[in-house]
Write a protein that holds these residues in place. Sequence first.
Motif, PDB file in Angstrom:
ATOM      1  N   LEU A  92      59.500  14.298  51.531  1.00  0.00           N
ATOM      2  CA  LEU A  92      60.709  15.101  51.427  1.00  0.00           C
ATOM      3  C   LEU A  92      61.040  15.306  49.957  1.00  0.00           C
ATOM      4  O   LEU A  92      60.789  14.409  49.124  1.00  0.00           O
ATOM      5  N   GLY A  93      61.592  16.467  49.614  1.00  0.00           N
ATOM      6  CA  GLY A  93      61.887  16.715  48.209  1.00  0.00           C
ATOM      7  C   GLY A  93      62.859  17.860  48.012  1.00  0.00           C
ATOM      8  O   GLY A  93      63.324  18.491  48.960  1.00  0.00           O
ATOM      9  N   ALA A  94      63.148  18.118  46.751  1.00  0.00           N
ATOM     10  CA  ALA A  94      64.016  19.218  46.349  1.00  0.00           C
ATOM     11  C   ALA A  94      63.438  19.827  45.080  1.00  0.00           C
ATOM     12  O   ALA A  94      62.867  19.115  44.242  1.00  0.00           O
ATOM     13  N   GLU A  95      63.588  21.151  44.942  1.00  0.00           N
ATOM     14  CA  GLU A  95      63.007  21.843  43.795  1.00  0.00           C
ATOM     15  C   GLU A  95      63.870  23.026  43.385  1.00  0.00           C
ATOM     16  O   GLU A  95      64.484  23.674  44.235  1.00  0.00           O
ATOM     17  N   ALA A  96      63.912  23.300  42.094  1.00  0.00           N
ATOM     18  CA  ALA A  96      64.579  24.488  41.543  1.00  0.00           C
ATOM     19  C   ALA A  96      63.576  25.234  40.669  1.00  0.00           C
ATOM     20  O   ALA A  96      62.702  24.619  40.041  1.00  0.00           O
ATOM     21  N   ASP A  97      63.687  26.562  40.643  1.00  0.00           N
ATOM     22  CA  ASP A  97      62.758  27.355  39.846  1.00  0.00           C
ATOM     23  C   ASP A  97      63.463  28.564  39.255  1.00  0.00           C
ATOM     24  O   ASP A  97      64.511  28.996  39.752  1.00  0.00           O
ATOM     25  N   LEU A  98      62.878  29.103  38.201  1.00  0.00           N
ATOM     26  CA  LEU A  98      63.383  30.294  37.526  1.00  0.00           C
ATOM     27  C   LEU A  98      62.186  31.108  37.056  1.00  0.00           C
ATOM     28  O   LEU A  98      61.234  30.547  36.502  1.00  0.00           O
ATOM     29  N   ALA A  99      62.234  32.447  37.282  1.00  0.00           N
ATOM     30  CA  ALA A  99      61.107  33.294  36.927  1.00  0.00           C
ATOM     31  C   ALA A  99      61.578  34.595  36.296  1.00  0.00           C
ATOM     32  O   ALA A  99      62.604  35.158  36.692  1.00  0.00           O
ATOM     33  N   TYR A 100      60.816  35.065  35.322  1.00  0.00           N
ATOM     34  CA  TYR A 100      61.010  36.372  34.697  1.00  0.00           C
ATOM     35  C   TYR A 100      59.709  37.150  34.848  1.00  0.00           C
ATOM     36  O   TYR A 100      58.648  36.578  35.090  1.00  0.00           O
ATOM     37  N   GLY A 101      59.788  38.473  34.680  1.00  0.00           N
ATOM     38  CA  GLY A 101      58.558  39.239  34.776  1.00  0.00           C
ATOM     39  C   GLY A 101      58.766  40.719  34.592  1.00  0.00           C
ATOM     40  O   GLY A 101      59.765  41.174  34.027  1.00  0.00           O
ATOM     41  N   ASN A 102      57.818  41.470  35.123  1.00  0.00           N
ATOM     42  CA  ASN A 102      57.832  42.927  35.029  1.00  0.00           C
ATOM     43  C   ASN A 102      57.727  43.496  36.437  1.00  0.00           C
ATOM     44  O   ASN A 102      56.670  43.936  36.883  1.00  0.00           O
ATOM     45  N   VAL A 103      58.845  43.461  37.167  1.00  0.00           N
ATOM     46  CA  VAL A 103      58.889  43.902  38.559  1.00  0.00           C
ATOM     47  C   VAL A 103      59.823  45.106  38.633  1.00  0.00           C
ATOM     48  O   VAL A 103      61.041  44.967  38.500  1.00  0.00           O
ATOM     49  N   ASP A 104      59.286  46.311  38.822  1.00  0.00           N
ATOM     50  CA  ASP A 104      60.123  47.510  38.775  1.00  0.00           C
ATOM     51  C   ASP A 104      59.563  48.607  39.671  1.00  0.00           C
ATOM     52  O   ASP A 104      58.481  48.485  40.241  1.00  0.00           O
ATOM     53  N   ALA A 105      60.338  49.693  39.784  1.00  0.00           N
ATOM     54  CA  ALA A 105      59.934  50.849  40.582  1.00  0.00           C
ATOM     55  C   ALA A 105      60.680  52.081  40.087  1.00  0.00           C
ATOM     56  O   ALA A 105      61.770  51.980  39.521  1.00  0.00           O
ATOM     57  N   VAL A 106      60.087  53.250  40.323  1.00  0.00           N
ATOM     58  CA  VAL A 106      60.702  54.526  39.964  1.00  0.00           C
ATOM     59  C   VAL A 106      60.619  55.443  41.174  1.00  0.00           C
ATOM     60  O   VAL A 106      59.576  55.530  41.827  1.00  0.00           O
ATOM     61  N   GLY A 107      61.743  56.120  41.484  1.00  0.00           N
ATOM     62  CA  GLY A 107      61.760  57.051  42.610  1.00  0.00           C
ATOM     63  C   GLY A 107      62.578  58.285  42.290  1.00  0.00           C
ATOM     64  O   GLY A 107      63.299  58.340  41.288  1.00  0.00           O
ATOM     65  N   THR A 108      62.477  59.287  43.152  1.00  0.00           N
ATOM     66  CA  THR A 108      63.200  60.545  42.973  1.00  0.00           C
ATOM     67  C   THR A 108      64.547  60.483  43.669  1.00  0.00           C
ATOM     68  O   THR A 108      64.633  60.062  44.829  1.00  0.00           O
TER      69      THR A 108
END
Length: 231
Positions: A92-108
Amino acid sequence: MKTILLATILVLAPAGMASAADVNETLPVAAGYDWSGLYAGVHFGYVAGKSNLFIGGAGIGGTDVNAAFDPDGFIGGIHIGVNQELANRFVLGAEADLAYGNVDAVGTFAGAGALLSSELKWSGSARLRAGYAFDRTLPYISAGVAAAKYEMSVVSSGPLGTVTIHDETHLGWTVGAGVEHAFTDKWIARVEYRYSDFGKEDLSVPIFGLGTVSNIDLKTHDLRVGLSYKF
């Protein structure tokens, strides 16, 4: 002579068996890997998202607008957690995380003569974990709360240029499953899948006047690999 030899074997056999048992008792027994303890590490992965911009018809001639986006890209981040292995090998356990990146989209943006761009600025979570240890291999499941900073902008060729209409922190939930392997006593590799629903938030800037209902949601599928150090 045969009688004497047989008697000698019968006398020495129990002593030999006892000596072998004593030797076996004194030999060290290899202990299984212990997953208990604090750990921290880094992870990298790919995110495939689903997002929908909704604008109520009160602002656009009585017609609702639903603009769908599929933001995707790569992320990298850090995590920290703690495990406790029980006597029955459940962990059993507990965890925390943090992430950055290049996640994007373009639409009309239909009917507005403009483009919409969306970007996941960062994401993070705090989760509980449960798994079963096969010595140095630990398959596990996890679930908890998740947060993400999500931004959307209208990009036009007119005098306004680019206008940010949404820049809010979404709060939701996440579930996932993965497997870890301790290839040394300190270093642990992992691969995991996560599904996150970051909920729905109102637009930061009402772009079609007062009284218009407008919001945006975000859901993501993550595939991550990572490396942790156990303290």
